[in-house]
Scaffold this active site. Sequence first.
Site, short mmCIF file in Angstrom:
data_model
loop_
_atom_site.label_atom_id
_atom_site.label_comp_id
_atom_site.label_asym_id
_atom_site.label_seq_id
_atom_site.Cartn_x
_atom_site.Cartn_y
_atom_site.Cartn_z
N HIS A 1 -2.43 4.58 12.88
CA HIS A 1 -3.48 5.32 12.65
C HIS A 1 -4.83 4.28 12.42
CE1 HIS A 1 -1.53 4.98 8.64
NE2 HIS A 1 -2.56 4.68 8.33
N HIS B 1 -8.07 -3.33 7.02
CA HIS B 1 -7.83 -2.39 8.11
C HIS B 1 -9.24 -1.75 8.45
CE1 HIS B 1 -7.34 0.29 4.64
NE2 HIS B 1 -7.74 1.21 5.41
N HIS C 1 -11.47 2.01 9.99
CA HIS C 1 -11.74 3.35 10.51
C HIS C 1 -13.09 3.26 11.42
CE1 HIS C 1 -9.20 4.56 7.52
NE2 HIS C 1 -9.47 3.66 6.74
N GLU D 1 -16.11 5.97 6.94
CA GLU D 1 -15.65 7.08 6.02
C GLU D 1 -16.77 7.43 5.00
OE1 GLU D 1 -11.52 5.93 5.12
OE2 GLU D 1 -11.00 7.46 6.51
N HIS E 1 -12.04 -1.89 5.64
CA HIS E 1 -11.23 -1.84 4.24
C HIS E 1 -10.75 -3.11 3.90
CE1 HIS E 1 -11.93 2.80 4.41
NE2 HIS E 1 -13.19 2.27 3.99
N THR F 1 -7.75 7.32 1.77
CA THR F 1 -8.61 8.14 2.37
C THR F 1 -7.60 8.67 3.42
OG1 THR F 1 -9.27 6.47 3.65
CG2 THR F 1 -10.73 6.91 2.08
C1 LIG Z 1 2.56 4.63 -0.58
C2 LIG Z 1 2.40 3.68 0.78
C3 LIG Z 1 0.80 3.85 1.21
C4 LIG Z 1 0.22 3.03 2.48
N1 LIG Z 1 -1.10 3.17 2.72
C5 LIG Z 1 -1.66 2.76 1.63
C6 LIG Z 1 -3.10 2.89 2.24
C7 LIG Z 1 -3.82 4.07 2.60
C8 LIG Z 1 -5.30 4.17 2.68
C9 LIG Z 1 -6.09 3.04 2.57
S1 LIG Z 1 -7.75 3.46 2.24
N2 LIG Z 1 -8.14 3.87 3.70
O1 LIG Z 1 -8.16 4.41 1.32
O2 LIG Z 1 -8.36 1.97 2.35
C10 LIG Z 1 -5.56 2.05 1.79
C11 LIG Z 1 -3.94 1.96 1.67
ZN LIG Z 2 -9.23 2.66 5.02
#
Ligand SMILES: CCCCNCc1ccc(S(N)(=O)=O)cc1
Ligand SMILES: [Zn+2]
Length: 251
Positions: free
Chosen positions: A58, A86, A88, A98, A111, A193
């Site tokens: 994603h 990463h 978006h 976002e 992010h 998010t």
């Molecule tokens: C429990 C494992 C979680 C893995 N996923 C982390 C994660 C998800 C979203 C964001 S974000 N888009 O809010 O920066 C950061 C880190």
């Molecule tokens: Zn993010």
Amino acid sequence: MKRPSTWGKDFPIANGERQSPIDIVTSAAEYDSDVQGSNALSTNYTPESEVKLVNNGHSIMCQITKKGVLTGGPLGKDEYRLEQFHLHWGAEDGRGSEHTVDGKMYASELHLVHWNASKYSSFADAVQKPDGLAVLGIFITPGVACNQFKVISDNCGKLKTSGAEMTVDTTLDPTLLLPSNTSDYWTYLGSLTTPPLFESVTWIVFKEPVEYSKEQLLALRNLVDSDGNHMQDNYRPPAALKQRKVKKTFT
Ligand SMILES: CCCCNCc1ccc(S(N)(=O)=O)cc1
Ligand SMILES: [Zn+2]
């Protein structure tokens, strides 16, 4: 990943009191002089000596291996360790971020994800704690190429499908992904998010966007997601602000 509108069933916290992203209403943000001067936000990142990239289905993610530290600003005395970054983005330049600013969407949002290493032992331990994470949000707008981002955009073609990973034998300094002005930002208490949407993030969203070239944005849009479709519009729309205040560091 299914569409954000379906997340509420499996993750009831989707309708929680401190969800992210939000629309930043600039006139309602409260100036906070306390996050200036000696306790200004500060990054101390060690450049990566090789770059670990993952198409996680994603987003495109860079897994950090060196010690990088974020302190100050809204983070009090705690030291937050850089874990990964990463992005978006949208199918076209008019959407993709976002967070929005007075309803304006940017083409993409980067992010940089940090966890509270002063209080917790790992990212996994911190990810569910209310003061566990701090994420730097950087708006991306079409313009000139970002040279440091070329390490990622030049390799998207080799990371096309979900689950693809690669190590690029080059250095990357995360500091060079930040806008030139890192003093002016909005900050508020929010969440991840994407599922599991844990309400564990102190958000720090910089006012100044960074430019990526059209080609760099196109490279992102050519990635393929876990459903086998073009990875585009992988942004969650803004959630309700509820009883929260957004702080700003500039007048
Ligand atoms: C429990 C494992 C979680 C893995 N996923 C982390 C994660 C998800 C979203 C964001 S974000 N888009 O809010 O920066 C950061 C880190
Ligand atoms: Zn993010």
